[in-house]
Design a protein around this motif. Structure first.
Motif, PDB file in Angstrom:
ATOM      1  N   LEU A  77       0.821  -1.217   0.000  1.00 25.86           N
ATOM      2  CA  LEU A  77       0.000   0.000   0.000  1.00 25.86           C
ATOM      3  C   LEU A  77       0.849   1.259   0.000  1.00 25.86           C
ATOM      4  CD1 LEU A  77      -2.764   1.399   0.189  1.00 25.86           C
ATOM      5  CD2 LEU A  77      -2.605   1.184   2.684  1.00 25.86           C
ATOM      6  N   THR A  78       1.843   1.323   0.873  1.00 24.61           N
ATOM      7  CA  THR A  78       2.601   2.564   1.059  1.00 24.61           C
ATOM      8  C   THR A  78       3.888   2.607   0.252  1.00 24.61           C
ATOM      9  OG1 THR A  78       3.806   1.660   2.960  1.00 24.61           O
ATOM     10  CG2 THR A  78       1.703   2.770   3.403  1.00 24.61           C
ATOM     11  N   GLY A  79       4.386   1.453  -0.186  1.00 28.10           N
ATOM     12  CA  GLY A  79       5.665   1.418  -0.888  1.00 28.10           C
ATOM     13  C   GLY A  79       6.860   1.495   0.039  1.00 28.10           C
ATOM     14  N   LEU A  80       6.647   1.535   1.349  1.00 25.61           N
ATOM     15  CA  LEU A  80       7.737   1.535   2.327  1.00 25.61           C
ATOM     16  C   LEU A  80       8.177   0.098   2.602  1.00 25.61           C
ATOM     17  CD1 LEU A  80       6.323   4.128   4.908  1.00 25.61           C
ATOM     18  CD2 LEU A  80       7.811   4.567   2.950  1.00 25.61           C
ATOM     19  N   TYR A  81       9.296  -0.051   3.309  1.00 24.19           N
ATOM     20  CA  TYR A  81       9.708  -1.389   3.722  1.00 24.19           C
ATOM     21  C   TYR A  81       8.620  -2.017   4.597  1.00 24.19           C
ATOM     22  CZ  TYR A  81      14.491  -0.670   2.091  1.00 24.19           C
ATOM     23  OH  TYR A  81      15.585  -0.457   1.310  1.00 24.19           O
ATOM     24  N   ASN A  82       8.380  -3.317   4.410  1.00 23.52           N
ATOM     25  CA  ASN A  82       7.446  -3.993   5.303  1.00 23.52           C
ATOM     26  C   ASN A  82       8.154  -4.347   6.614  1.00 23.52           C
ATOM     27  OD1 ASN A  82       8.969  -6.333   4.778  1.00 23.52           O
ATOM     28  ND2 ASN A  82       7.552  -7.037   3.200  1.00 23.52           N
ATOM     29  N   ARG A  83       7.416  -4.943   7.554  1.00 25.80           N
ATOM     30  CA  ARG A  83       7.950  -5.182   8.888  1.00 25.80           C
ATOM     31  C   ARG A  83       9.206  -6.045   8.848  1.00 25.80           C
ATOM     32  NH1 ARG A  83       5.815  -4.964  14.045  1.00 25.80           N
ATOM     33  NH2 ARG A  83       6.911  -6.266  15.566  1.00 25.80           N
ATOM     34  N   HIS A  84       9.142  -7.152   8.106  1.00 20.94           N
ATOM     35  CA  HIS A  84      10.294  -8.061   8.065  1.00 20.94           C
ATOM     36  C   HIS A  84      11.521  -7.367   7.483  1.00 20.94           C
ATOM     37  CE1 HIS A  84      12.616 -11.723   7.576  1.00 20.94           C
ATOM     38  NE2 HIS A  84      12.812 -11.404   6.314  1.00 20.94           N
ATOM     39  N   ALA A  85      11.349  -6.686   6.361  1.00 19.01           N
ATOM     40  CA  ALA A  85      12.487  -6.029   5.713  1.00 19.01           C
ATOM     41  C   ALA A  85      13.064  -4.931   6.602  1.00 19.01           C
ATOM     42  CB  ALA A  85      12.061  -5.452   4.365  1.00 19.01           C
ATOM     43  N   PHE A  86      12.194  -4.174   7.275  1.00 18.02           N
ATOM     44  CA  PHE A  86      12.689  -3.120   8.160  1.00 18.02           C
ATOM     45  C   PHE A  86      13.497  -3.708   9.316  1.00 18.02           C
ATOM     46  CE2 PHE A  86      12.399  -0.514  11.957  1.00 18.02           C
ATOM     47  CZ  PHE A  86      12.861   0.712  11.488  1.00 18.02           C
ATOM     48  N   LEU A  87      12.999  -4.766   9.913  1.00 23.91           N
ATOM     49  CA  LEU A  87      13.702  -5.365  11.051  1.00 23.91           C
ATOM     50  C   LEU A  87      15.057  -5.926  10.626  1.00 23.91           C
ATOM     51  CD1 LEU A  87      10.777  -7.169  12.919  1.00 23.91           C
ATOM     52  CD2 LEU A  87      11.874  -4.986  13.483  1.00 23.91           C
ATOM     53  N   VAL A  88      15.128  -6.509   9.437  1.00 25.69           N
ATOM     54  CA  VAL A  88      16.403  -7.023   8.935  1.00 25.69           C
ATOM     55  C   VAL A  88      17.403  -5.880   8.751  1.00 25.69           C
ATOM     56  CG1 VAL A  88      17.539  -8.100   6.951  1.00 25.69           C
ATOM     57  CG2 VAL A  88      15.417  -9.079   7.860  1.00 25.69           C
ATOM     58  N   ARG A  89      16.964  -4.793   8.121  1.00 22.19           N
ATOM     59  CA  ARG A  89      17.854  -3.648   7.904  1.00 22.19           C
ATOM     60  C   ARG A  89      18.224  -2.987   9.233  1.00 22.19           C
ATOM     61  NH1 ARG A  89      18.170  -1.732   2.627  1.00 22.19           N
ATOM     62  NH2 ARG A  89      18.650   0.368   3.372  1.00 22.19           N
ATOM     63  N   ALA A  90      17.269  -2.915  10.132  1.00 20.89           N
ATOM     64  CA  ALA A  90      17.537  -2.286  11.428  1.00 20.89           C
ATOM     65  C   ALA A  90      18.565  -3.077  12.218  1.00 20.89           C
ATOM     66  CB  ALA A  90      16.239  -2.158  12.217  1.00 20.89           C
ATOM     67  N   ASP A  91      18.452  -4.397  12.211  1.00 15.28           N
ATOM     68  CA  ASP A  91      19.423  -5.202  12.953  1.00 15.28           C
ATOM     69  C   ASP A  91      20.807  -5.101  12.325  1.00 15.28           C
ATOM     70  OD1 ASP A  91      19.551  -6.966  15.288  1.00 15.28           O
ATOM     71  OD2 ASP A  91      20.224  -8.489  13.861  1.00 15.28           O
ATOM     72  N   GLY A  92      20.855  -5.019  10.997  1.00 13.82           N
ATOM     73  CA  GLY A  92      22.147  -4.813  10.340  1.00 13.82           C
ATOM     74  C   GLY A  92      22.755  -3.478  10.705  1.00 13.82           C
ATOM     75  N   ALA A  93      21.927  -2.438  10.771  1.00 13.45           N
ATOM     76  CA  ALA A  93      22.407  -1.113  11.150  1.00 13.45           C
ATOM     77  C   ALA A  93      22.877  -1.101  12.600  1.00 13.45           C
ATOM     78  CB  ALA A  93      21.310  -0.077  10.939  1.00 13.45           C
ATOM     79  N   ARG A  94      22.198  -1.868  13.447  1.00  8.30           N
ATOM     80  CA  ARG A  94      22.605  -1.953  14.861  1.00  8.30           C
ATOM     81  C   ARG A  94      24.003  -2.560  14.979  1.00  8.30           C
ATOM     82  NH1 ARG A  94      23.051  -5.969  18.329  1.00  8.30           N
ATOM     83  NH2 ARG A  94      22.207  -7.430  16.791  1.00  8.30           N
ATOM     84  N   VAL A  95      24.262  -3.614  14.235  1.00 14.66           N
ATOM     85  CA  VAL A  95      25.572  -4.271  14.275  1.00 14.66           C
ATOM     86  C   VAL A  95      26.665  -3.308  13.813  1.00 14.66           C
ATOM     87  CG1 VAL A  95      26.969  -6.121  13.296  1.00 14.66           C
ATOM     88  CG2 VAL A  95      24.607  -6.579  14.011  1.00 14.66           C
ATOM     89  N   VAL A  96      26.387  -2.579  12.720  1.00 18.84           N
ATOM     90  CA  VAL A  96      27.356  -1.611  12.199  1.00 18.84           C
ATOM     91  C   VAL A  96      27.601  -0.500  13.219  1.00 18.84           C
ATOM     92  CG1 VAL A  96      27.759   0.139  10.427  1.00 18.84           C
ATOM     93  CG2 VAL A  96      26.818  -2.085   9.787  1.00 18.84           C
TER      94      VAL A  96
END
Length: 383
Positions: free
Chosen positions: A221-240
């Motif tokens: 609907l919104t074209g934004l990252y969905n929940r799963h994709a956001f959490l994956v990117r967020a956890d990667g950003a946390r590690v970095v």
């Protein structure tokens, strides 16, 4: 020495075979204008080569002109397939006049008594022009994939081989004699059939795979990252952030009174509110930041490199931007607001803990009257 006529027969059968293979590949699949054009281009090139093989046996003067025009039409279809694949706008305004003009010139030359070698050189110049244009389309960007580079370089080598052959005909000399240059051009044509024949299919599959991966990571609907994709990117950003010892801001965002929007004007207006939020947020979110829809009217924004002050400033920019956005309803226009909870990840904090803190801050903003930003509690240190 290569038997040119036998070689033409093999190339013609090979290209017609590629066309049949593509017809089978595209049958029943999602429509693809680029692949259809490519299929007809392969068929046209194969037919042109078969005409060239049959021409000495037919002995008709008109056949040479037909062979030349069929080559031009087939190469223009191949160029059109690239244009469609890469989404070039208004490509027909350039390609169509070039195709018609060069075809008219070849027919005029054939009618004027030009011999077969002269006609072949004239057609070869046009074919080389199309091949160079295709090489440019594939290699024009530094971000081109390895597959694009392989196909583009192959197109460029084919164009160079044909230019050398054409030069040997027109000038009577060159890096190779006429016979050697002709054989080199046909060998380059063989590589073109193999590499480009499979290559375009692989390019289309690569594009489809990328599109499917994007769909799997995107809220429809919104074209934004969905929940799963956001959490994956967020956890990667946390590690970095932990490795580089930099800040990482996290915002939890909720549209205020969203249920009332649905109840008062219907779910279509509720969907419009989500779309307006996403469009507004994308307008202020920076390239290195990530925003996603976690579900319903709840969103999250990740701010790599941000400290607490910067995260709060980003939250306020978003809050004020949303207040200025207007939702069209069946009644009067509506201006929505958002509540935002802000935290900065602790160096040793996991993502779930940070999201819980931001979520608590979000609900504190709700309890305090909505349309506001609240900072989450600090991580409690263990004794």
């Amino acid at each position: 020495m290569i038997d040119i006529q036998t070689f033409l027969l093999a190339l013609g059968i090979g290209n017609v075979g590629f066309a049949i293979l593509m017809a089978g590949y595209t049958h029943g699949a999602a429509p693809s204008a680029g692949l259809r054009l490519w299929m007809w281009a392969r068929l046209g090139i194969g037919v042109s080569q078969l005409i060239g093989w049959a021409r000495p046996m037919l002995g008709l003067p008109l056949v040479a002109g037909v062979e030349g025009v069929s080559w031009i039409l087939a190469m223009s279809l191949e160029m059109a397939a690239y244009c469609v694949f890469f989404g070039f706008p208004r490509w027909g305004r350039v390609l169509l006049p070039i195709t018609l003009l060069s075809s008219a010139i070849v027919l005029a030359a054939a009618h004027g008594g030009a011999n077969h070698i002269q006609l072949s050189a004239l057609v070869g110049a046009v074919v080389a022009l199309f091949a160079m244009a295709m090489a440019w389309a594939l290699l024009r960007r530094r971000s081109a994939s390895l597959l694009q580079r392989i196909i583009g370089i192959n197109d460029a080598l084919f164009a160079a081989a044909v230019v050398i052959w054409v030069a040997s005909v027109w000038l009577g000399k060159g890096p190779l004699d006429h016979s050697g240059a002709q054989q080199a051009a046909y060998l380059a044509g063989y590589m073109l059939m193999i590499v480009n024949g499979f290559g375009f299919l692989l390019l289309c599959k690569q594009k489809d795979d990328t599109h499917m991966a994007k769909l799997a990571a995107t809220d429809s609907l919104t074209g934004l990252y969905n929940r799963h994709a956001f959490l994956v990117r967020a956890d990667g950003a946390r590690v970095v952030a932990q490795r580089q010892r930099t800040g990482l801001g996290l915002l939890m965002i909720d549209i205020d009174h969203f249920k009332q929007i649905n109840d008062r004007w219907g779910h279509a207006t509720g969907d419009e509110a989500l779309v307006v939020f996403a469009r507004t947020a994308r307008g202020i979110v920076r390239d290195h930041e990530t925003i996603g829809r976690l579900g319903g009217e709840e969103f999250a924004l990740l701010l790599p490199g941000a400290d607490l002050d910067e995260a709060v400033q980003a939250a306020e920019r978003l809050r004020l931007a949303i207040r200025e956005a207007t939702i069209v309803t069946s009644g009067p226009s509506y201006r929505m607001t958002v509540s935002i909870g802000v935290v900065v990840l602790d160096p040793h904090e996991d993502l779930g803990g940070a999201m819980a803190r931001a979520d608590h801050a979000l609900y504190a903003a709700k309890r305090a009257g909505r349309d506001r930003v609240e900072i989450g509690e600090l991580v409690r240190k263990r004794a």
